[in-house]
Write a protein that holds these residues in place. Structure first.
Motif, PDB file in Angstrom:
ATOM      1  N   ILE A  23       0.840  -1.198   0.000  1.00  0.00           N
ATOM      2  CA  ILE A  23       0.000   0.000   0.000  1.00  0.00           C
ATOM      3  C   ILE A  23       0.872   1.245   0.000  1.00  0.00           C
ATOM      4  O   ILE A  23       0.601   2.214  -0.713  1.00  0.00           O
ATOM      5  CB  ILE A  23      -0.948  -0.015   1.217  1.00  0.00           C
ATOM      6  N   GLN A  24       1.945   1.236   0.777  1.00  0.00           N
ATOM      7  CA  GLN A  24       2.850   2.382   0.787  1.00  0.00           C
ATOM      8  C   GLN A  24       3.482   2.586  -0.582  1.00  0.00           C
ATOM      9  O   GLN A  24       3.624   3.716  -1.057  1.00  0.00           O
ATOM     10  CB  GLN A  24       3.944   2.170   1.842  1.00  0.00           C
ATOM     11  N   ALA A  25       3.805   1.502  -1.263  1.00  0.00           N
ATOM     12  CA  ALA A  25       4.424   1.602  -2.587  1.00  0.00           C
ATOM     13  C   ALA A  25       3.449   2.140  -3.623  1.00  0.00           C
ATOM     14  O   ALA A  25       3.847   2.789  -4.601  1.00  0.00           O
ATOM     15  CB  ALA A  25       4.944   0.239  -3.024  1.00  0.00           C
ATOM     16  N   GLN A  26       2.143   1.910  -3.411  1.00  0.00           N
ATOM     17  CA  GLN A  26       1.138   2.318  -4.382  1.00  0.00           C
ATOM     18  C   GLN A  26       0.636   3.728  -4.171  1.00  0.00           C
ATOM     19  O   GLN A  26      -0.101   4.260  -4.990  1.00  0.00           O
ATOM     20  CB  GLN A  26      -0.065   1.363  -4.345  1.00  0.00           C
ATOM     21  N   GLU A  27       0.972   4.359  -3.067  1.00  0.00           N
ATOM     22  CA  GLU A  27       0.464   5.696  -2.800  1.00  0.00           C
ATOM     23  C   GLU A  27       0.878   6.636  -3.925  1.00  0.00           C
ATOM     24  O   GLU A  27       2.040   6.738  -4.305  1.00  0.00           O
ATOM     25  CB  GLU A  27       0.993   6.214  -1.462  1.00  0.00           C
ATOM     26  N   GLY A  28      -0.091   7.336  -4.440  1.00  0.00           N
ATOM     27  CA  GLY A  28       0.178   8.277  -5.518  1.00  0.00           C
ATOM     28  C   GLY A  28       0.106   7.653  -6.891  1.00  0.00           C
ATOM     29  O   GLY A  28       0.108   8.357  -7.894  1.00  0.00           O
ATOM     30  N   ALA A  29       0.065   6.336  -6.987  1.00  0.00           N
ATOM     31  CA  ALA A  29       0.012   5.684  -8.292  1.00  0.00           C
ATOM     32  C   ALA A  29      -1.409   5.739  -8.853  1.00  0.00           C
ATOM     33  O   ALA A  29      -2.385   5.693  -8.109  1.00  0.00           O
ATOM     34  CB  ALA A  29       0.456   4.230  -8.170  1.00  0.00           C
ATOM     35  N   LYS A  30      -1.522   5.844 -10.164  1.00  0.00           N
ATOM     36  CA  LYS A  30      -2.828   5.864 -10.813  1.00  0.00           C
ATOM     37  C   LYS A  30      -3.407   4.460 -10.796  1.00  0.00           C
ATOM     38  O   LYS A  30      -2.765   3.492 -11.149  1.00  0.00           O
ATOM     39  CB  LYS A  30      -2.682   6.356 -12.252  1.00  0.00           C
ATOM     40  N   MET A  31      -4.686   4.357 -10.353  1.00  0.00           N
ATOM     41  CA  MET A  31      -5.309   3.055 -10.226  1.00  0.00           C
ATOM     42  C   MET A  31      -6.456   2.903 -11.206  1.00  0.00           C
ATOM     43  O   MET A  31      -7.119   3.870 -11.569  1.00  0.00           O
ATOM     44  CB  MET A  31      -5.822   2.842  -8.798  1.00  0.00           C
ATOM     45  N   LYS A  32      -6.688   1.675 -11.620  1.00  0.00           N
ATOM     46  CA  LYS A  32      -7.816   1.350 -12.477  1.00  0.00           C
ATOM     47  C   LYS A  32      -9.122   1.564 -11.717  1.00  0.00           C
ATOM     48  O   LYS A  32      -9.171   1.443 -10.496  1.00  0.00           O
ATOM     49  CB  LYS A  32      -7.691  -0.119 -12.900  1.00  0.00           C
ATOM     50  N   LYS A  33     -10.199   1.884 -12.430  1.00  0.00           N
ATOM     51  CA  LYS A  33     -11.505   2.050 -11.814  1.00  0.00           C
ATOM     52  C   LYS A  33     -12.291   0.748 -11.972  1.00  0.00           C
ATOM     53  O   LYS A  33     -12.631   0.354 -13.086  1.00  0.00           O
ATOM     54  CB  LYS A  33     -12.245   3.215 -12.474  1.00  0.00           C
ATOM     55  N   TYR A  34     -12.586   0.072 -10.877  1.00  0.00           N
ATOM     56  CA  TYR A  34     -13.234  -1.226 -10.896  1.00  0.00           C
ATOM     57  C   TYR A  34     -14.751  -1.091 -10.799  1.00  0.00           C
ATOM     58  O   TYR A  34     -15.270  -0.299 -10.006  1.00  0.00           O
ATOM     59  CB  TYR A  34     -12.728  -2.093  -9.734  1.00  0.00           C
ATOM     60  N   GLY A  35     -15.452  -1.897 -11.598  1.00  0.00           N
ATOM     61  CA  GLY A  35     -16.899  -1.918 -11.546  1.00  0.00           C
ATOM     62  C   GLY A  35     -17.402  -2.817 -10.434  1.00  0.00           C
ATOM     63  O   GLY A  35     -16.940  -3.955 -10.280  1.00  0.00           O
ATOM     64  N   VAL A  36     -18.356  -2.323  -9.652  1.00  0.00           N
ATOM     65  CA  VAL A  36     -18.878  -3.038  -8.489  1.00  0.00           C
ATOM     66  C   VAL A  36     -20.375  -3.279  -8.656  1.00  0.00           C
ATOM     67  O   VAL A  36     -21.109  -2.390  -9.093  1.00  0.00           O
ATOM     68  CB  VAL A  36     -18.626  -2.239  -7.185  1.00  0.00           C
ATOM     69  N   GLY A  37     -20.814  -4.479  -8.309  1.00  0.00           N
ATOM     70  CA  GLY A  37     -22.230  -4.796  -8.208  1.00  0.00           C
ATOM     71  C   GLY A  37     -22.578  -5.064  -6.763  1.00  0.00           C
ATOM     72  O   GLY A  37     -21.808  -5.724  -6.051  1.00  0.00           O
ATOM     73  N   ILE A  38     -23.711  -4.556  -6.303  1.00  0.00           N
ATOM     74  CA  ILE A  38     -24.092  -4.694  -4.894  1.00  0.00           C
ATOM     75  C   ILE A  38     -25.317  -5.579  -4.775  1.00  0.00           C
ATOM     76  O   ILE A  38     -26.350  -5.313  -5.399  1.00  0.00           O
ATOM     77  CB  ILE A  38     -24.356  -3.314  -4.260  1.00  0.00           C
TER      78      ILE A  38
END
Length: 381
Positions: A23-38
């Motif tokens: 998580i520390q390594a990923q801070e600031g990195a651009k992340m994919k937007k995941y689709g969620v179903g509820i």
């Protein structure tokens, strides 16, 4: 070969450290937007998840469904769109990669199996389900279909000071445990209308799994088994002191003693009616051979070796990786969540042992011989 408690703690320590570093390594990195179903809105949890996922930069809610008309309206209002026509329609919706399950506990195993079979990753809101057989089915579905599962149970393990304690115990920082006590629950004024706000809390165990030892107790039990693993025996008692719970013949409070061989873990859990100014309960005492901690996250108080400490200073630097973060790391980097199916199954078995202890009036040895819910089994015999 069955793993020992030492093996469990060692494996957990490695997993926690790996997640923290990633998580520390990923801070600031651009992340994919995941689709969620509820799937579902039991006790308004689905609407809460919907708002949370909508507010994140790395997730979006594609579709949702709830069969109860009142809860369906709440979910649709939060989604700001019409609901799907069925749970299956949500699972099959284009763009859905993660299925968040916040339905009635009795439906969670069926829904998890359908979602996993469709290749969707699983985000299971607490309580995990209604009995041990169903918990094992959920874990098996995720394993067989090779999808990731994160258990969303945030009110203890994802509080930073407790998350840090969990990591430190797994790392063996404090040595031998001498004793453990945790009081966890929600407290309300005597005139709080629980039956109107959360009628699901009064549902029969065949639907809900149980009363507040399921709903609130799952937090305390999850944290205890996350710290120490599966206990050797379980002894429990319950109370029905709140009138609406008593009328529904379900517990609003319980006490559970977990025997770990060389020490006991004592848990108190549930909902209470308190007079005057109040906060919810989340107070933990853990006694090691050479150091004692008393942490009250609600009161923002802490004592070390019975000497008061400034809470903010004590909590400085403590962080927690939430269930969403853990699930996305698993999807992207194959780092297993620590809030996972293995721990959820252990916690469910411990809870079912507590109910069996109450029904039979005796101490119960684990592992359990039956995967049924003792409360539901009692009604059919």
């Amino acid at each position: 070969m069955k793993s020992s408690r030492r093996d469990f703690l060692k494996t957990s320590a490695v997993a926690v450290a790996t997640i923290s570093a990633s998580i520390q390594a990923q801070e600031g990195a651009k992340m994919k937007k995941y689709g969620v179903g509820i799937l579902g809105n039991c006790c308004t949890h689905g609407a809460g998840l919907c708002g949370m996922f909508k507010g994140r930069p790395d997730t979006q809610v594609i579709a949702a469904y709830e069969k109860n008309p009142k809860r369906a309206k709440e979910l649709a209002d939060t989604l700001s769109a019409s609901l799907a026509g069925s749970y299956e329609e949500v699972i099959a919706a284009p763009g859905v990669e993660i299925i968040a399950i916040s339905s009635d506990p009795c439906d969670k195993a069926d829904l998890a199996e359908k979602a996993a079979a469709a290749g969707k990753h699983l985000f299971i809101n607490k309580p995990f389900c209604d009995n041990l057989d169903h918990a094992r089915r959920i874990a098996k579905a995720a394993q067989e279909h090779k999808v990731w599962l994160a258990h969303d149970i945030p009110m203890v393990r994802f509080i930073p000071v407790y998350a840090r304690l969990l990591e430190e115990v797994h790392a063996g920082k404090y040595g031998t445990v001498m004793g453990y006590h945790h009081l966890f629950g929600m407290n309300f004024a005597p005139d709080f209308d629980l039956k109107t706000v959360w009628p699901e809390r009064l549902d029969p165990p065949e639907k809900s799994g149980g009363g507040e030892m399921t709903n609130m107790g799952c937090y305390a039990i999850d944290f205890a088994v996350s710290l120490f693993g599966l206990p050797k025996t379980v002894t429990a008692k319950c109370r029905k002191t709140w009138d609406v719970y008593a009328a529904a013949n379900t517990e609003n409070f319980g006490q559970v003693v977990l025997d770990y061989g060389d020490f006991f873990a004592f848990l108190e859990m549930g909902k209470q009616q308190l007079q005057g100014e109040l906060r919810h309960s989340n107070c933990l005492t853990i006694n090691f051979e050479h150091e004692t901690f008393h942490i009250d996250a609600s009161a923002q108080q802490v004592a070390v070796n019975h000497v008061p400490r400034d809470f903010n200073e004590f909590a400085a630097g403590a962080t927690a990786a939430g269930a969403v973060e853990q699930l996305l790391l698993a999807i992207e980097k194959n780092i297993p969540p620590t809030s996972n199916a293995e721990t959820a199954v252990m916690a469910t078995e411990t809870l079912m042992a507590a109910y069996q202890s109450i029904v039979e009036g005796k101490t119960i040895r684990l592992p359990l011989a039956s995967g049924e819910n003792p409360l539901a089994r009692k009604k059919t015999t």
